[in-house]
Design a protein around this motif. Structure first.
Motif, PDB file in Angstrom:
ATOM      1  N   ASN A   1      28.468 109.314 118.199  1.00 37.61           N
ATOM      2  CA  ASN A   1      28.016 108.040 118.790  1.00 37.61           C
ATOM      3  C   ASN A   1      26.747 107.514 118.122  1.00 37.61           C
ATOM      4  O   ASN A   1      25.923 106.875 118.766  1.00 37.61           O
ATOM      5  CB  ASN A   1      27.779 108.190 120.297  1.00 37.61           C
ATOM      6  CG  ASN A   1      28.988 108.764 121.018  1.00 37.61           C
ATOM      7  OD1 ASN A   1      30.116 108.344 120.777  1.00 37.61           O
ATOM      8  ND2 ASN A   1      28.759 109.738 121.890  1.00 37.61           N
ATOM      9  N   ARG A   2      26.607 107.767 116.816  1.00 33.97           N
ATOM     10  CA  ARG A   2      25.400 107.344 116.107  1.00 33.97           C
ATOM     11  C   ARG A   2      25.703 106.393 114.947  1.00 33.97           C
ATOM     12  O   ARG A   2      24.879 106.208 114.067  1.00 33.97           O
ATOM     13  CB  ARG A   2      24.640 108.579 115.596  1.00 33.97           C
ATOM     14  CG  ARG A   2      24.057 109.419 116.715  1.00 33.97           C
ATOM     15  CD  ARG A   2      23.214 110.576 116.207  1.00 33.97           C
ATOM     16  NE  ARG A   2      24.024 111.658 115.679  1.00 33.97           N
ATOM     17  CZ  ARG A   2      23.972 112.085 114.415  1.00 33.97           C
ATOM     18  NH1 ARG A   2      23.184 111.483 113.549  1.00 33.97           N
ATOM     19  NH2 ARG A   2      24.737 113.076 114.013  1.00 33.97           N
ATOM     20  N   MET A   3      26.889 105.762 114.976  1.00 36.88           N
ATOM     21  CA  MET A   3      27.237 104.768 113.957  1.00 36.88           C
ATOM     22  C   MET A   3      28.205 103.765 114.567  1.00 36.88           C
ATOM     23  O   MET A   3      29.239 104.140 115.128  1.00 36.88           O
ATOM     24  CB  MET A   3      27.860 105.433 112.727  1.00 36.88           C
ATOM     25  CG  MET A   3      28.216 104.460 111.611  1.00 36.88           C
ATOM     26  SD  MET A   3      28.885 105.289 110.137  1.00 36.88           S
ATOM     27  CE  MET A   3      27.387 106.052 109.496  1.00 36.88           C
ATOM     28  N   ALA A   4      27.876 102.470 114.460  1.00 38.00           N
ATOM     29  CA  ALA A   4      28.714 101.429 115.061  1.00 38.00           C
ATOM     30  C   ALA A   4      29.842 100.976 114.148  1.00 38.00           C
ATOM     31  O   ALA A   4      30.922 100.626 114.626  1.00 38.00           O
ATOM     32  CB  ALA A   4      27.845 100.234 115.447  1.00 38.00           C
ATOM     33  N   MET A   5      29.609 100.947 112.840  1.00 43.96           N
ATOM     34  CA  MET A   5      30.628 100.535 111.874  1.00 43.96           C
ATOM     35  C   MET A   5      30.588 101.470 110.676  1.00 43.96           C
ATOM     36  O   MET A   5      29.517 101.716 110.112  1.00 43.96           O
ATOM     37  CB  MET A   5      30.395  99.085 111.410  1.00 43.96           C
ATOM     38  CG  MET A   5      30.500  98.050 112.520  1.00 43.96           C
ATOM     39  SD  MET A   5      30.412  96.332 111.906  1.00 43.96           S
ATOM     40  CE  MET A   5      28.684  96.247 111.351  1.00 43.96           C
ATOM     41  N   ALA A   6      31.753 101.984 110.291  1.00 47.29           N
ATOM     42  CA  ALA A   6      31.849 102.935 109.180  1.00 47.29           C
ATOM     43  C   ALA A   6      32.723 102.347 108.079  1.00 47.29           C
ATOM     44  O   ALA A   6      33.875 101.989 108.318  1.00 47.29           O
ATOM     45  CB  ALA A   6      32.434 104.259 109.664  1.00 47.29           C
ATOM     46  N   ASN A   7      32.168 102.257 106.881  1.00 45.51           N
ATOM     47  CA  ASN A   7      32.857 101.660 105.735  1.00 45.51           C
ATOM     48  C   ASN A   7      33.803 102.687 105.109  1.00 45.51           C
ATOM     49  O   ASN A   7      33.546 103.248 104.056  1.00 45.51           O
ATOM     50  CB  ASN A   7      31.819 101.180 104.717  1.00 45.51           C
ATOM     51  CG  ASN A   7      32.409 100.375 103.578  1.00 45.51           C
ATOM     52  OD1 ASN A   7      31.758 100.215 102.560  1.00 45.51           O
ATOM     53  ND2 ASN A   7      33.614  99.874 103.733  1.00 45.51           N
ATOM     54  N   ASP A   8      34.916 102.940 105.793  1.00 46.19           N
ATOM     55  CA  ASP A   8      35.892 103.930 105.350  1.00 46.19           C
ATOM     56  C   ASP A   8      37.295 103.364 105.519  1.00 46.19           C
ATOM     57  O   ASP A   8      37.553 102.579 106.434  1.00 46.19           O
ATOM     58  CB  ASP A   8      35.767 105.213 106.171  1.00 46.19           C
ATOM     59  CG  ASP A   8      34.398 105.859 106.039  1.00 46.19           C
ATOM     60  OD1 ASP A   8      34.141 106.459 104.982  1.00 46.19           O
ATOM     61  OD2 ASP A   8      33.589 105.751 106.980  1.00 46.19           O
ATOM     62  N   GLY A   9      38.197 103.768 104.660  1.00 50.92           N
ATOM     63  CA  GLY A   9      39.552 103.267 104.705  1.00 50.92           C
ATOM     64  C   GLY A   9      40.407 103.911 105.781  1.00 50.92           C
ATOM     65  O   GLY A   9      39.924 104.651 106.652  1.00 50.92           O
ATOM     66  N   TYR A  10      41.699 103.675 105.678  1.00 47.85           N
ATOM     67  CA  TYR A  10      42.657 104.122 106.692  1.00 47.85           C
ATOM     68  C   TYR A  10      42.568 105.624 106.953  1.00 47.85           C
ATOM     69  O   TYR A  10      42.747 106.075 108.086  1.00 47.85           O
ATOM     70  CB  TYR A  10      44.073 103.745 106.234  1.00 47.85           C
ATOM     71  CG  TYR A  10      45.165 104.198 107.177  1.00 47.85           C
ATOM     72  CD1 TYR A  10      45.465 103.462 108.330  1.00 47.85           C
ATOM     73  CD2 TYR A  10      45.901 105.351 106.922  1.00 47.85           C
ATOM     74  CE1 TYR A  10      46.473 103.874 109.205  1.00 47.85           C
ATOM     75  CE2 TYR A  10      46.911 105.769 107.788  1.00 47.85           C
ATOM     76  CZ  TYR A  10      47.188 105.028 108.919  1.00 47.85           C
ATOM     77  OH  TYR A  10      48.172 105.440 109.791  1.00 47.85           O
ATOM     78  N   TRP A  11      42.279 106.407 105.923  1.00 44.73           N
ATOM     79  CA  TRP A  11      42.245 107.868 106.063  1.00 44.73           C
ATOM     80  C   TRP A  11      41.295 108.320 107.172  1.00 44.73           C
ATOM     81  O   TRP A  11      41.517 109.349 107.821  1.00 44.73           O
ATOM     82  CB  TRP A  11      41.830 108.521 104.738  1.00 44.73           C
ATOM     83  CG  TRP A  11      40.370 108.338 104.412  1.00 44.73           C
ATOM     84  CD1 TRP A  11      39.808 107.344 103.692  1.00 44.73           C
ATOM     85  CD2 TRP A  11      39.291 109.178 104.821  1.00 44.73           C
ATOM     86  NE1 TRP A  11      38.446 107.492 103.620  1.00 44.73           N
ATOM     87  CE2 TRP A  11      38.105 108.619 104.296  1.00 44.73           C
ATOM     88  CE3 TRP A  11      39.208 110.347 105.563  1.00 44.73           C
ATOM     89  CZ2 TRP A  11      36.851 109.189 104.511  1.00 44.73           C
ATOM     90  CZ3 TRP A  11      37.953 110.917 105.776  1.00 44.73           C
ATOM     91  CH2 TRP A  11      36.794 110.336 105.248  1.00 44.73           C
TER      92      TRP A  11
END
Length: 453
Positions: A285-295
């Protein structure tokens, strides 16, 4: 405890090889014979003449996978932990592993240009398990004709893939900040994305407690390649022998990243993430948006509570040229000097076309690279259905961007990691940063080009 940092590589592959990045540029086109002091090549034999298949990989080839492969193929599997320095030494000594894990998008030009990869076209032509007509187009990143990716011989195959500039977000954090959710069809601009990150960050006593976003992507150089291309430009010259961070499009990308880093709302090269990658941070619960693909949905889906409040969104765009690239397409390749090529190919057919491939397809840890397995992607829960829908809508924007054959991606990342932290802290202009990046990267690329010949 405050949060700081960036994840510069996913699934730990880039992290594992980054320390050897500069040394890796020195692998020549016609390697001299060097003894790496190991017995790890593909020439070993098991008991009673049984073939020993030597695989250089990481934790994804675990003990159950090894046991299953041995039973299915009738070979003994010897696993070597991936290490870029050791791999280059083994390639140079002509005693390489039989199979090597790698990033098709980044590794293929480098190793193909040095003549150390096996042309797999003859194997595919005879295979009944792996048909070229069934290969997802992303596998073309494993092709290189000497000038560009996507054409020429096929040197490897991806085990799965994602469009790496897409991002995941937490609806509970958006709700708390009273923000509208991102569209499932229309991509955000990078400026809109950054503005969301500024609203979502949470601080306590001046220190970040919850990242508003991670805008770092798979790695800094590929991030800048993607942003520059979206703006209508390109970092690499047509001959792939130089970079240009001084173009208007690249300067726009640099300026965006400088604003992102100075805002201190997420991981950056100036303030690295102690977790090493997004997974633990997002699930804590320490990141609102993560720049990661479908995986990354495979990671999220392992926690029902986190999955319930997670959604997938299209890749943000810096300009009007909409793209959604893949900078991984991680899979395996067979070195030209491998001692057990036929056994290695049997592993290919089993791992990429058999039960392991079916299990991966249904796990949500990536898009299958056989079109015939696409229907097995998970679509049971609301979380899975939303991610699948967004991913399907994103596929038309997949684009292959040719990487340079003269230096490895980790070496270019190392230059960025060296130049940017101090420049960010000192307030250096994007133009001056561009000059430094051009000078240092082009010197490395020129050296690599001389070695290839």
């Amino acid at each position: 405890m405050s949060i700081s940092g960036t994840s510069l590589g996913r699934r730990q592959f880039l992290v594992a090889s980054a320390g050897a990045a500069l040394a890796a540029t020195a692998l020549p086109g016609c390697a001299a014979s060097v003894d790496d002091g190991s017995d790890g090549g593909g020439s070993k034999s098991g008991k009673s003449g049984q073939t020993t298949l030597t695989i250089m990989s990481n934790g994804e080839i675990d003990k159950p996978t090894i046991k299953a492969a041995e039973q299915a193929l009738g070979v003994k599997v010897s696993l070597i932990t991936f290490d870029a320095t050791k791999l280059n030494a083994m390639l140079a000594s002509k005693n390489p592993p039989d199979l090597v894990r790698g990033s098709g998008a980044l590794d293929t030009p480098y190793f193909a240009a040095r003549g150390v990869m096996t042309d797999l076209d003859p194997y595919f032509a005879k295979s009944t398990a792996l048909k070229v007509s069934d290969l997802d187009p992303v596998n073309d990143v494993w092709r290189f004709d000497g000038k560009k990716q996507g054409a020429g011989p096929r040197y490897g195959m991806a085990k799965d893939y994602s469009q790496d500039a897409m991002f995941w977000y937490r609806t509970d954090m958006f709700d708390a900040a009273k923000l509208d959710y991102p569209s499932e069809t229309k991509p955000l601009s990078y400026d809109e994305w950054l503005d969301l990150g500024k609203h979502l960050v949470k601080r306590r006593l001046g220190k970040v407690k919850v990242y508003g976003m991670n805008g770092a992507g798979l790695g800094p150089f590929t991030m800048f390649m993607n942003m520059t291309a979206s703006a209508g430009g390109k970092l690499l010259a047509d001959d792939l022998a130089s970079v240009d961070f001084s173009s208007p499009e690249a300067i726009k990308a640099l300026n965006w990243y400088l604003e992102y880093a100075k805002a201190d709302i997420g991981p950056s090269v100036a303030n690295p993430n102690p977790d090493g990658w997004d997974g633990p941070t997002y699930q804590a619960n320490r990141m609102a948006m993560a720049n990661d693909g479908y995986w990354f949905g495979g990671q999220i889906g392992s926690d029902a509570k986190i999955a319930k409040v997670s959604r997938f969104a299209p890749a943000p765009q810096l300009g009007s040229h909409r793209i959604s690239p893949c900078f991984g397409a991680t899979g395996y390749w067979i070195p030209k000097e491998a001692k057990n090529k036929d056994a290695a190919w049997k592993f290919f057919e089993w791992y990429f076309g058999g039960k392991p491939a079916q299990d991966r397809a249904s796990s949500g840890w990536g898009i299958p690279t056989l079109k015939s397995l696409r229907s097995q992607m998970p679509q049971t829960t609301a979380f899975q259905k939303q991610a699948y829908k967004v991913q399907e809508q994103e596929l038309p924007y997949l684009q292959v961007m040719t990487f340079t054959p003269y230096v490895q991606g980790t070496a270019l990342d190392a230059v960025i990691n060296k130049v940017l932290p101090g420049a960010i802290k000192s307030g250096t202009s994007a133009g001056k940063i561009a000059d430094q990046l051009n000078s240092q990267m082009n010197a490395q690329i020129a050296k690599g080009k001389e070695l290839v010949g």
